[in-house]
Design an enzyme around this catalytic site. Structure first.
Site, PDB file in Angstrom:
ATOM      1  N   ASN A  12       0.865  -1.183   0.000  1.00 42.67           N
ATOM      2  CA  ASN A  12       0.000   0.000   0.000  1.00 42.67           C
ATOM      3  C   ASN A  12       0.901   1.233   0.000  1.00 42.67           C
ATOM      4  OD1 ASN A  12      -1.823   2.029   0.457  1.00 42.67           O
ATOM      5  ND2 ASN A  12      -2.462   1.322   2.482  1.00 42.67           N
ATOM      6  N   LYS A  14       0.070   4.246  -0.236  1.00 41.60           N
ATOM      7  CA  LYS A  14      -0.589   5.420   0.359  1.00 41.60           C
ATOM      8  C   LYS A  14      -0.391   6.637  -0.552  1.00 41.60           C
ATOM      9  CE  LYS A  14      -0.155   3.158   4.782  1.00 41.60           C
ATOM     10  NZ  LYS A  14      -0.116   3.247   6.221  1.00 41.60           N
ATOM     11  N   HIS A  96      -9.430   0.982   4.939  1.00 35.19           N
ATOM     12  CA  HIS A  96      -8.138   1.197   5.593  1.00 35.19           C
ATOM     13  C   HIS A  96      -8.329   2.116   6.802  1.00 35.19           C
ATOM     14  CE1 HIS A  96      -4.048   2.445   6.359  1.00 35.19           C
ATOM     15  NE2 HIS A  96      -3.698   1.335   5.774  1.00 35.19           N
ATOM     16  N   GLU A  98      -6.809   4.574   7.743  1.00 32.46           N
ATOM     17  CA  GLU A  98      -6.717   6.011   7.428  1.00 32.46           C
ATOM     18  C   GLU A  98      -8.028   6.518   6.814  1.00 32.46           C
ATOM     19  OE1 GLU A  98      -3.023   5.452   5.388  1.00 32.46           O
ATOM     20  OE2 GLU A  98      -2.158   4.927   7.329  1.00 32.46           O
ATOM     21  N   GLU A 168      -5.069  -4.897  10.553  1.00 36.97           N
ATOM     22  CA  GLU A 168      -4.051  -3.874  10.750  1.00 36.97           C
ATOM     23  C   GLU A 168      -4.361  -3.102  12.035  1.00 36.97           C
ATOM     24  OE1 GLU A 168      -2.099  -2.646   6.847  1.00 36.97           O
ATOM     25  OE2 GLU A 168      -4.008  -1.610   6.835  1.00 36.97           O
ATOM     26  N   GLY A 174       2.607   2.434  10.728  1.00 37.79           N
ATOM     27  CA  GLY A 174       3.531   3.553  10.553  1.00 37.79           C
ATOM     28  C   GLY A 174       4.237   3.977  11.833  1.00 37.79           C
ATOM     29  N   SER A 214       3.725  -1.911  10.278  1.00 42.04           N
ATOM     30  CA  SER A 214       5.183  -1.905  10.485  1.00 42.04           C
ATOM     31  C   SER A 214       5.854  -3.238  10.120  1.00 42.04           C
ATOM     32  CB  SER A 214       5.514  -1.489  11.920  1.00 42.04           C
ATOM     33  OG  SER A 214       5.024  -0.180  12.174  1.00 42.04           O
TER      34      SER A 214
END
Ligand code: 13P
Length: 252
Positions: A12, A14, A96, A98, A168, A174, A214
């Protein structure tokens, strides 16, 4: 049991990259060599979908990072599953963290988007995962089951062949703080057992549940030894040559 599930590694990207960096990624993926037993998919920003599809090897799948729940209309800034398909891309990432936490997408909307994408023949990487305070409050299962329930309600049992679930945990994305292999395995196993009850034992045994948060070249091998971890969704490390090592995590 995991033998029947093809290992799946998604990158991904992003909101990162340029035509030039995509050429670099296509280059290291071509050089590989990539484990033929791993299914590989990369997810560029929307504006690079077509360029990525043309630039990376045909055996690498291409995913959009999001799409809306109808074919077309007055939805400024959005794209549809039909458009993804029109560009010969095969996948879309939905839900996701985000999208959920920065853009406020609800479980219900993500379920509806999943339904529409699948109806158009676009396969879905459906993301779920708890926030740090939810984990610390003992709510991990409640959260991931609730998020998955919204998908179950919107699709039929036979459509699960076109879905990969990405677990996730938000606190691991991240942050450099990976879930331990035991923590990830525990959630994957519980989710699979729960799916057997809520959908069917066949779907639970066949659906790939991948881990994201991560993942890097150093921690991927140990995570990949766990029976219910069927691959990874990789953010930062998917932009670097390390991605090849992650794709090959199941090799000696
Ligand atoms: P990182 O690998 O950068 O933590 O991102 C994970 C992720 O969100 C993949 O979708």
């Amino acid at each position: 049991m995991s033998q029947q599930r093809k290992f799946f590694v998604g990158g991904n990207w992003k909101m990162n990259g340029s035509k030039q960096s995509i050429e670099g990624i296509a280059g290291f993926l071509k050089t590989g060599p990539l484990d033929p037993k791993t299914e590989v998919v990369v997810a560029p920003p929307t504006c690079y979908l077509e360029y990525t599809r043309k630039t990376v090897d045909a055996k690498v799948g291409v995913a959009a990072q999001n799409c809306y729940k109808v074919a077309s209309g007055a939805f400024t800034g959005d794209i549809s599953a039909n458009m993804i398909k029109d560009l010969d891309c095969e996948w879309v990432i939905l839900g996701h963290s985000e999208r959920r936490n920065v853009f406020g997408e609800s479980d219900q909307l993500i379920g509806e988007k999943t339904k529409y994408a699948l109806s158009q023949g676009v396969k879905v990487i459906a993301c779920i995962g708890e926030k740090l305070e939810e984990r610390e409050g003992g709510k991990t299962e409640e959260v991931v089951f609730r998020q998955t329930q919204a998908i179950i309600e919107n699709i039929s049992a036979d459509q699960w062949v076109s879905v990969v679930i990405a677990y996730e945990p938000v606190w691991a994305i991240g942050t450099g703080k990976t879930a331990t292999p035991e923590q990830a395995q525990e959630v994957h196993e519980k989710l699979r057992t729960w799916l057997a009850d809520k959908v069917s034992s066949e779907v639970a045994a066949a659906v790939r549940i991948i881990y994201g948060g991560s993942v890097n070249a150093s921690n991927c091998k140990e995570l990949a030894t766990k029976g219910d971890i069927d691959g990874f969704l990789v953010g930062g490390a998917s932009l670097k040559p390390d991605f090849v090592q992650i794709i090959n995590a199941r090799q000696n």
